[in-house]
Design a protein around this motif. Structure first.
Motif, PDB file in Angstrom:
ATOM      1  N   MET A   1       3.253  74.742  10.121  1.00 53.62           N
ATOM      2  CA  MET A   1       2.260  73.840  10.672  1.00 53.62           C
ATOM      3  C   MET A   1       2.953  72.574  11.157  1.00 53.62           C
ATOM      4  O   MET A   1       3.834  72.058  10.510  1.00 53.62           O
ATOM      5  CB  MET A   1       1.209  73.501   9.624  1.00 53.62           C
ATOM      6  CG  MET A   1       0.334  74.669   9.266  1.00 53.62           C
ATOM      7  SD  MET A   1      -0.963  74.329   8.067  1.00 53.62           S
ATOM      8  CE  MET A   1      -1.748  72.906   8.711  1.00 53.62           C
ATOM      9  N   ALA A   2       2.518  72.122  12.312  1.00 50.38           N
ATOM     10  CA  ALA A   2       3.092  70.920  12.893  1.00 50.38           C
ATOM     11  C   ALA A   2       2.594  69.689  12.144  1.00 50.38           C
ATOM     12  O   ALA A   2       1.533  69.695  11.532  1.00 50.38           O
ATOM     13  CB  ALA A   2       2.713  70.819  14.369  1.00 50.38           C
ATOM     14  N   ALA A   3       3.380  68.636  12.208  1.00 50.79           N
ATOM     15  CA  ALA A   3       2.996  67.386  11.554  1.00 50.79           C
ATOM     16  C   ALA A   3       1.773  66.805  12.258  1.00 50.79           C
ATOM     17  O   ALA A   3       1.712  66.765  13.493  1.00 50.79           O
ATOM     18  CB  ALA A   3       4.154  66.401  11.591  1.00 50.79           C
ATOM     19  N   THR A   4       0.809  66.370  11.482  1.00 51.79           N
ATOM     20  CA  THR A   4      -0.441  65.857  12.041  1.00 51.79           C
ATOM     21  C   THR A   4      -0.200  64.651  12.935  1.00 51.79           C
ATOM     22  O   THR A   4      -0.780  64.551  14.015  1.00 51.79           O
ATOM     23  CB  THR A   4      -1.410  65.489  10.905  1.00 51.79           C
ATOM     24  OG1 THR A   4      -1.602  66.633  10.079  1.00 51.79           O
ATOM     25  CG2 THR A   4      -2.735  65.030  11.448  1.00 51.79           C
ATOM     26  N   LEU A   5       0.669  63.746  12.501  1.00 54.65           N
ATOM     27  CA  LEU A   5       0.950  62.551  13.292  1.00 54.65           C
ATOM     28  C   LEU A   5       1.587  62.904  14.637  1.00 54.65           C
ATOM     29  O   LEU A   5       1.286  62.281  15.661  1.00 54.65           O
ATOM     30  CB  LEU A   5       1.848  61.594  12.506  1.00 54.65           C
ATOM     31  CG  LEU A   5       2.089  60.230  13.122  1.00 54.65           C
ATOM     32  CD1 LEU A   5       0.772  59.484  13.307  1.00 54.65           C
ATOM     33  CD2 LEU A   5       3.042  59.427  12.259  1.00 54.65           C
ATOM     34  N   ALA A   6       2.429  63.928  14.658  1.00 55.74           N
ATOM     35  CA  ALA A   6       3.063  64.352  15.908  1.00 55.74           C
ATOM     36  C   ALA A   6       2.032  64.924  16.876  1.00 55.74           C
ATOM     37  O   ALA A   6       2.073  64.645  18.076  1.00 55.74           O
ATOM     38  CB  ALA A   6       4.148  65.383  15.619  1.00 55.74           C
ATOM     39  N   VAL A   7       1.099  65.699  16.359  1.00 58.74           N
ATOM     40  CA  VAL A   7       0.050  66.281  17.206  1.00 58.74           C
ATOM     41  C   VAL A   7      -0.877  65.183  17.729  1.00 58.74           C
ATOM     42  O   VAL A   7      -1.282  65.195  18.894  1.00 58.74           O
ATOM     43  CB  VAL A   7      -0.725  67.368  16.434  1.00 58.74           C
ATOM     44  CG1 VAL A   7      -1.904  67.881  17.240  1.00 58.74           C
ATOM     45  CG2 VAL A   7       0.195  68.511  16.071  1.00 58.74           C
ATOM     46  N   VAL A   8      -1.203  64.222  16.871  1.00 61.11           N
ATOM     47  CA  VAL A   8      -2.046  63.106  17.303  1.00 61.11           C
ATOM     48  C   VAL A   8      -1.345  62.293  18.383  1.00 61.11           C
ATOM     49  O   VAL A   8      -1.961  61.896  19.380  1.00 61.11           O
ATOM     50  CB  VAL A   8      -2.431  62.218  16.088  1.00 61.11           C
ATOM     51  CG1 VAL A   8      -3.053  60.917  16.531  1.00 61.11           C
ATOM     52  CG2 VAL A   8      -3.367  62.974  15.169  1.00 61.11           C
ATOM     53  N   LEU A   9      -0.053  62.050  18.227  1.00 62.17           N
ATOM     54  CA  LEU A   9       0.704  61.319  19.250  1.00 62.17           C
ATOM     55  C   LEU A   9       0.730  62.082  20.569  1.00 62.17           C
ATOM     56  O   LEU A   9       0.539  61.496  21.644  1.00 62.17           O
ATOM     57  CB  LEU A   9       2.126  61.044  18.769  1.00 62.17           C
ATOM     58  CG  LEU A   9       3.040  60.331  19.758  1.00 62.17           C
ATOM     59  CD1 LEU A   9       2.515  58.926  20.054  1.00 62.17           C
ATOM     60  CD2 LEU A   9       4.458  60.277  19.235  1.00 62.17           C
ATOM     61  N   ALA A  10       0.939  63.394  20.511  1.00 59.44           N
ATOM     62  CA  ALA A  10       0.938  64.205  21.729  1.00 59.44           C
ATOM     63  C   ALA A  10      -0.428  64.170  22.406  1.00 59.44           C
ATOM     64  O   ALA A  10      -0.527  64.055  23.631  1.00 59.44           O
ATOM     65  CB  ALA A  10       1.340  65.644  21.408  1.00 59.44           C
ATOM     66  N   GLY A  11      -1.487  64.255  21.616  1.00 63.37           N
ATOM     67  CA  GLY A  11      -2.836  64.175  22.186  1.00 63.37           C
ATOM     68  C   GLY A  11      -3.124  62.819  22.777  1.00 63.37           C
ATOM     69  O   GLY A  11      -3.741  62.705  23.837  1.00 63.37           O
ATOM     70  N   PHE A  12      -2.683  61.766  22.106  1.00 59.80           N
ATOM     71  CA  PHE A  12      -2.879  60.409  22.620  1.00 59.80           C
ATOM     72  C   PHE A  12      -2.157  60.225  23.947  1.00 59.80           C
ATOM     73  O   PHE A  12      -2.711  59.675  24.896  1.00 59.80           O
ATOM     74  CB  PHE A  12      -2.381  59.397  21.582  1.00 59.80           C
ATOM     75  CG  PHE A  12      -2.592  57.973  21.980  1.00 59.80           C
ATOM     76  CD1 PHE A  12      -3.855  57.418  21.971  1.00 59.80           C
ATOM     77  CD2 PHE A  12      -1.520  57.185  22.374  1.00 59.80           C
ATOM     78  CE1 PHE A  12      -4.056  56.101  22.334  1.00 59.80           C
ATOM     79  CE2 PHE A  12      -1.704  55.873  22.732  1.00 59.80           C
ATOM     80  CZ  PHE A  12      -2.972  55.324  22.723  1.00 59.80           C
ATOM     81  N   LEU A  13      -0.923  60.719  24.026  1.00 61.93           N
ATOM     82  CA  LEU A  13      -0.163  60.592  25.275  1.00 61.93           C
ATOM     83  C   LEU A  13      -0.805  61.386  26.404  1.00 61.93           C
ATOM     84  O   LEU A  13      -0.861  60.926  27.540  1.00 61.93           O
ATOM     85  CB  LEU A  13       1.281  61.061  25.065  1.00 61.93           C
ATOM     86  CG  LEU A  13       2.170  60.196  24.199  1.00 61.93           C
ATOM     87  CD1 LEU A  13       3.510  60.876  23.980  1.00 61.93           C
ATOM     88  CD2 LEU A  13       2.356  58.833  24.828  1.00 61.93           C
ATOM     89  N   HIS A  14      -1.281  62.578  26.087  1.00 63.18           N
ATOM     90  CA  HIS A  14      -1.818  63.441  27.142  1.00 63.18           C
ATOM     91  C   HIS A  14      -3.234  63.057  27.554  1.00 63.18           C
ATOM     92  O   HIS A  14      -3.532  62.961  28.746  1.00 63.18           O
ATOM     93  CB  HIS A  14      -1.782  64.899  26.707  1.00 63.18           C
ATOM     94  CG  HIS A  14      -2.219  65.833  27.780  1.00 63.18           C
ATOM     95  ND1 HIS A  14      -1.419  66.156  28.846  1.00 63.18           N
ATOM     96  CD2 HIS A  14      -3.372  66.486  27.982  1.00 63.18           C
ATOM     97  CE1 HIS A  14      -2.062  66.975  29.638  1.00 63.18           C
ATOM     98  NE2 HIS A  14      -3.260  67.194  29.135  1.00 63.18           N
ATOM     99  N   ILE A  15      -4.109  62.847  26.580  1.00 65.79           N
ATOM    100  CA  ILE A  15      -5.512  62.598  26.905  1.00 65.79           C
ATOM    101  C   ILE A  15      -5.730  61.164  27.383  1.00 65.79           C
ATOM    102  O   ILE A  15      -6.387  60.933  28.391  1.00 65.79           O
ATOM    103  CB  ILE A  15      -6.414  62.911  25.697  1.00 65.79           C
ATOM    104  CG1 ILE A  15      -6.372  64.410  25.391  1.00 65.79           C
ATOM    105  CG2 ILE A  15      -7.844  62.486  25.961  1.00 65.79           C
ATOM    106  CD1 ILE A  15      -7.068  64.805  24.114  1.00 65.79           C
ATOM    107  N   THR A  16      -5.160  60.201  26.688  1.00 69.50           N
ATOM    108  CA  THR A  16      -5.402  58.800  27.025  1.00 69.50           C
ATOM    109  C   THR A  16      -4.640  58.357  28.263  1.00 69.50           C
ATOM    110  O   THR A  16      -5.207  57.783  29.189  1.00 69.50           O
ATOM    111  CB  THR A  16      -5.030  57.897  25.842  1.00 69.50           C
ATOM    112  OG1 THR A  16      -5.719  58.348  24.694  1.00 69.50           O
ATOM    113  CG2 THR A  16      -5.406  56.464  26.124  1.00 69.50           C
ATOM    114  N   PHE A  17      -3.346  58.621  28.275  1.00 72.60           N
ATOM    115  CA  PHE A  17      -2.519  58.149  29.377  1.00 72.60           C
ATOM    116  C   PHE A  17      -2.341  59.177  30.485  1.00 72.60           C
ATOM    117  O   PHE A  17      -1.866  58.853  31.563  1.00 72.60           O
ATOM    118  CB  PHE A  17      -1.143  57.715  28.870  1.00 72.60           C
ATOM    119  CG  PHE A  17      -1.190  56.537  27.953  1.00 72.60           C
ATOM    120  CD1 PHE A  17      -1.721  55.335  28.380  1.00 72.60           C
ATOM    121  CD2 PHE A  17      -0.714  56.632  26.666  1.00 72.60           C
ATOM    122  CE1 PHE A  17      -1.774  54.247  27.545  1.00 72.60           C
ATOM    123  CE2 PHE A  17      -0.755  55.546  25.820  1.00 72.60           C
ATOM    124  CZ  PHE A  17      -1.281  54.350  26.255  1.00 72.60           C
TER     125      PHE A  17
END
Length: 130
Positions: A1-17
């Motif tokens: 399982m991937a680290a939750t913080l890493a997935v959240v960062l990837a989602g933040f970069l992709h969805i927000t920016f």
């Protein structure tokens, strides 16, 4: 399982920016459908990325930074492929089919273009939940 913080960062970069590192973004959007549907699909892709083991167990003795970097980059790749290739194709297909069917059934083009956003909203939202 991937680290939750890493997935959240990837989602933040992709969805927000809207950062796209691995795929060249298309000119404009895939269809005139509302962007909320691609956000729903992005969150589903992020949940899938969370469940996939991206970092090999043989490298577990390396510092946590490497695991975090691999998980973030891997999650970003998965989300970009899911949204940029899969969802964009589905959204274009739904848009073209809806336009073809409604114009074939006799709806005037002016009326279709006036209500296109509102016609695509429930249909693409339903497809994004599938």
């Amino acid at each position: 399982m991937a680290a939750t913080l890493a997935v959240v960062l990837a989602g933040f970069l992709h969805i927000t920016f809207g950062i796209s590192i691995f795929l060249a973004p298309r000119d404009g959007r895939c269809s005139p459908a509302p962007p909320v549907t691609s956000w729903i699909f992005s969150v589903a892709a992020l949940l899938l990325a969370k469940d996939v083991t991206l970092y090999p167990k043989s490298y577990i003795n390396l510092p946590y930074f490497f695991e975090f970097a691999v998980d973030t980059i891997g999650s970003l790749v998965m989300v970009e492929l899911a949204v940029g290739v899969v969802w964009s194709s589905i959204e274009q297909l739904v848009h073209q089919l809806l336009r073809l069917i409604l114009l074939f059934l006799g709806m005037k083009e002016e009326t279709y273009f006036l209500f296109e956003f509102w016609l695509l909203l429930p249909l693409t939202t339903a497809f994004s939940y599938i």
